[in-house]
Write an enzyme that holds these catalytic residues in place. Structure first.
Site, PDB file in Angstrom:
ATOM      1  N   HIS A  77     -12.206 -35.846   1.614  1.00 31.49           N
ATOM      2  CA  HIS A  77     -13.026 -36.845   0.915  1.00 31.49           C
ATOM      3  C   HIS A  77     -14.386 -36.958   1.576  1.00 31.49           C
ATOM      4  O   HIS A  77     -14.537 -36.746   2.780  1.00 31.49           O
ATOM      5  CB  HIS A  77     -12.314 -38.200   0.828  1.00 31.49           C
ATOM      6  CG  HIS A  77     -12.000 -38.855   2.136  1.00 31.49           C
ATOM      7  ND1 HIS A  77     -12.891 -39.672   2.805  1.00 31.49           N
ATOM      8  CD2 HIS A  77     -10.880 -38.828   2.919  1.00 31.49           C
ATOM      9  CE1 HIS A  77     -12.332 -40.125   3.921  1.00 31.49           C
ATOM     10  NE2 HIS A  77     -11.116 -39.626   4.028  1.00 31.49           N
ATOM     11  N   ASP A  79     -16.485 -39.725   1.531  1.00 34.70           N
ATOM     12  CA  ASP A  79     -16.914 -41.053   1.972  1.00 34.70           C
ATOM     13  C   ASP A  79     -16.399 -41.378   3.368  1.00 34.70           C
ATOM     14  O   ASP A  79     -15.468 -40.752   3.869  1.00 34.70           O
ATOM     15  CB  ASP A  79     -16.467 -42.131   0.985  1.00 34.70           C
ATOM     16  CG  ASP A  79     -14.950 -42.215   0.840  1.00 34.70           C
ATOM     17  OD1 ASP A  79     -14.304 -41.152   0.734  1.00 34.70           O
ATOM     18  OD2 ASP A  79     -14.407 -43.328   0.839  1.00 34.70           O
ATOM     19  N   GLU A 146     -12.178 -42.642  -1.040  1.00 32.14           N
ATOM     20  CA  GLU A 146     -10.839 -42.600  -0.446  1.00 32.14           C
ATOM     21  C   GLU A 146     -10.600 -43.801   0.454  1.00 32.14           C
ATOM     22  O   GLU A 146      -9.480 -44.331   0.524  1.00 32.14           O
ATOM     23  CB  GLU A 146     -10.677 -41.303   0.346  1.00 32.14           C
ATOM     24  CG  GLU A 146      -9.251 -41.037   0.851  1.00 32.14           C
ATOM     25  CD  GLU A 146      -8.950 -41.642   2.220  1.00 32.14           C
ATOM     26  OE1 GLU A 146      -7.779 -41.623   2.639  1.00 32.14           O
ATOM     27  OE2 GLU A 146      -9.890 -42.138   2.871  1.00 32.14           O
ATOM     28  N   GLU A 147     -11.640 -44.220   1.159  1.00 34.43           N
ATOM     29  CA  GLU A 147     -11.483 -45.278   2.150  1.00 34.43           C
ATOM     30  C   GLU A 147     -11.329 -46.668   1.532  1.00 34.43           C
ATOM     31  O   GLU A 147     -10.986 -47.618   2.244  1.00 34.43           O
ATOM     32  CB  GLU A 147     -12.681 -45.283   3.108  1.00 34.43           C
ATOM     33  CG  GLU A 147     -12.869 -44.000   3.905  1.00 34.43           C
ATOM     34  CD  GLU A 147     -11.785 -43.788   4.953  1.00 34.43           C
ATOM     35  OE1 GLU A 147     -10.828 -44.593   5.015  1.00 34.43           O
ATOM     36  OE2 GLU A 147     -11.881 -42.811   5.708  1.00 34.43           O
ATOM     37  N   ASP A 170      -7.336 -34.038   6.408  1.00 33.42           N
ATOM     38  CA  ASP A 170      -7.628 -35.448   6.676  1.00 33.42           C
ATOM     39  C   ASP A 170      -6.708 -36.008   7.757  1.00 33.42           C
ATOM     40  O   ASP A 170      -6.533 -37.211   7.866  1.00 33.42           O
ATOM     41  CB  ASP A 170      -7.486 -36.267   5.381  1.00 33.42           C
ATOM     42  CG  ASP A 170      -8.167 -37.633   5.469  1.00 33.42           C
ATOM     43  OD1 ASP A 170      -8.905 -37.861   6.457  1.00 33.42           O
ATOM     44  OD2 ASP A 170      -7.953 -38.456   4.581  1.00 33.42           O
ATOM     45  N   HIS A 459     -12.597 -45.541  12.168  1.00 36.28           N
ATOM     46  CA  HIS A 459     -12.904 -46.813  11.503  1.00 36.28           C
ATOM     47  C   HIS A 459     -13.479 -47.851  12.458  1.00 36.28           C
ATOM     48  O   HIS A 459     -13.533 -49.029  12.122  1.00 36.28           O
ATOM     49  CB  HIS A 459     -11.681 -47.395  10.767  1.00 36.28           C
ATOM     50  CG  HIS A 459     -11.182 -46.536   9.650  1.00 36.28           C
ATOM     51  ND1 HIS A 459     -10.177 -46.939   8.789  1.00 36.28           N
ATOM     52  CD2 HIS A 459     -11.532 -45.294   9.235  1.00 36.28           C
ATOM     53  CE1 HIS A 459      -9.940 -45.985   7.909  1.00 36.28           C
ATOM     54  NE2 HIS A 459     -10.750 -44.969   8.167  1.00 36.28           N
TER      55      HIS A 459
END
Length: 491
Positions: A77, A79, A146-147, A170, A459
């Site tokens: 992904h 993002d 995705e996030e 991922d 994150h």
């Protein structure tokens, strides 16, 4: 050892990682990176599809000798989660990520790095750009959001794919093969605010919970780290027993899939209660530093004089319901797997609390590898909302990825790992949402696996990526592509 970024970007993977790091790509802000990917494909005369959700699919024919190997879907992904340290001047809408090397790790500067999932994009671009790497026919799909919502993967049209084998890039641990993941759903409790006029002879104070480590709400939920939203609920409930106060607002967390690190509230107290308030905050600092001395030793509760932005406060009933919501909304591990030792089976994370002009929003991310248990979490959260007279919404429901005991692509990865490293790869499942589940749900008979290099504290602004692991994982990936020609896909 790479001593400078200039040296590092000589490697094709890190060259492309550096290039995409120049482009803002927070979830919901993917137009620029999506256009970059589409332009990349067109410049190399590759077939490209850019759909309405801004997903990009790039197709490349097989190299000589690989025409009869099954078509391979490679997926990641585009993002990233946008988090920064408080006080950091960085606009995720327009500023590039500032990369820096510390020993053998790649960091950003006081922001998230975006290795989750920029590594997948960089691997894919390096592969598509190369004229020397042997490979079967490729269908590279880079998804959006995705996030946050999994919206990109959910919007993908399966008719655009011929492949029945998917390699997702991922994962976050080298030498481990991910073969199963949890499904998830976002829940939002909505509390209507009744406002009262702010009382006379009161002073406004900003109450803050800070210093927590946070982390991915799936990958780090088992580490027992403090949730700043839940902690704020405890503090506000405890203060209500000893210090009369009025609540004006509270906001915490940046994303439902990140354990919140910081939460702020504004309270109003009478002048004669300030000394007692300060004493209670000192007590809470001692209590929480003791409770979280292992998981979050830097936790700190601060109290600072503030000017009220508006001359109003929550009504007493709204305040009571807000505190009850923080205290009662399910949070943390809900069940552990009985089949895989140490694997969280079900959890939920109260990730974001927001005060608007008219409502308080409490947003959670529920996960489970068992659909019925995910539904149970949602039902309990709904009951809390209904009991408190709140609205309740669900969205972004995505499926779990069940383990496939007959996976052929896993066998290829296992064989190559055994031959390359003289040891077995570790087979794992994770308590996180992986897009493989969505693609398996869309494409009948899809065989999937997920790989990735070592990365840490994703994150969070302390996110960092192992440079040697990224290179090692890349070389392993290329070895698997080469081996696909020799594997008996009919067996």
């Amino acid at each position: 050892m790479y001593n400078s970024l200039e040296d590092l970007i000589q490697h094709p993977v890190f060259y492309f990682f550096s290039e995409i790091s120049k482009i803002p790509r927070g979830s919901g802000n993917e137009k620029a990176i999506s256009d970059y990917l589409a332009r990349f494909a067109k410049e190399r005369h590759l077939e490209v599809i850019q759909d309405a959700a801004l997903n990009v699919i790039i197709k490349k024919p097989a190299t000589n000798g690989y025409e009869d190997v099954p078509t391979l879907i490679i997926q990641g992904h585009m993002d990233m989660v946008c988090e920064k340290n408080q006080g950091t001047v960085h606009d995720f809408e327009k500023d590039p990520i500032q990369l820096r090397i510390v020993e053998d790790m790649l960091y950003a500067t006081d922001t998230t790095l975006g290795a989750d999932n920029g590594v997948a994009v960089a691997y894919a671009l390096a592969l598509l750009d190369s004229k020397e790497i042997p490979h079967p026919a490729l269908e590279v799909v880079i998804t959006t959001e995705e996030e946050t919502t999994m919206g990109g993967a959910l919007a993908v049209d399966p008719a655009n794919f011929a492949g029945k084998i998917l390699i997702n890039i991922d994962s976050e641990e080298d030498h481990k093969l991910l073969v199963s993941s949890a499904g998830g759903i976002k829940t939002t409790q909505v509390l209507p605010i009744v406002w009262d006029k702010a009382p006379m002879n009161t002073a406004a104070y900003s109450l803050s919970v800070k210093g927590l480590k946070g982390g991915h709400s799936g990958m780090s939920i088992h580490k027992g780290r403090g949730n700043s939203n839940k902690i704020m609920g405890r503090i506000l409930a405890g203060l209500a027993d000893d210090v009369p106060y009025f609540l004006q607002q509270m906001n915490g967390g940046a994303a439902t899939n990140a354990i919140p690190r910081e939460t702020d509230a504004v309270i109003l107290v009478s002048e004669d209660s300030i000394e007692k308030l300060e004493a209670k905050i000192d007590e809470w600092n001692n209590i929480l530093k003791n409770e979280l001395k292992t998981s979050d030793p830097e936790i700190h509760i601060s109290l600072k004089k503030a000017e009220p932005e508006v001359p109003r406060v929550f009504s007493e009933q709204t305040k009571q319901k807000a505190i009850a919501s923080l205290m009662l909304i399910p949070n943390g591990i809900q069940s552990m797997s009985m089949e895989i030792a140490g694997l969280v089976e079900s959890s939920t994370n109260l990730g974001v609390v927001t005060t608007t002009e008219t409502e308080l929003h409490f947003e959670s991310d529920a996960r489970s590898s068992v659909k019925s248990l995910k539904e149970d979490i949602v039902k309990r959260a709904r009951l809390v909302a209904e009991t408190l007279g709140c609205g309740f919404l669900t969205e972004n429901d995505y499926p779990e990825w069940p383990y496939n005991s007959d996976s052929k692509i896993r066998k290829v990865f296992e064989k190559v790992h055994r031959e390359k490293y003289a040891k077995e790869a570790e087979i794992i499942a994770v308590h996180a949402g992986i897009e493989c589940g969505i693609f398996i749900d869309k494409i009948a008979g899809l065989d999937a696996i997920s790989i990735g290099p070592d990365m840490y504290n994703v994150h969070t602004p302390n996110e960092h990526l192992s440079i040697p692991s990224t290179i090692n994982n890349w070389e392993y990936f290329l070895s698997v592509l080469k081996e696909m020609k020799s594997f008996d896909w009919e067996a």
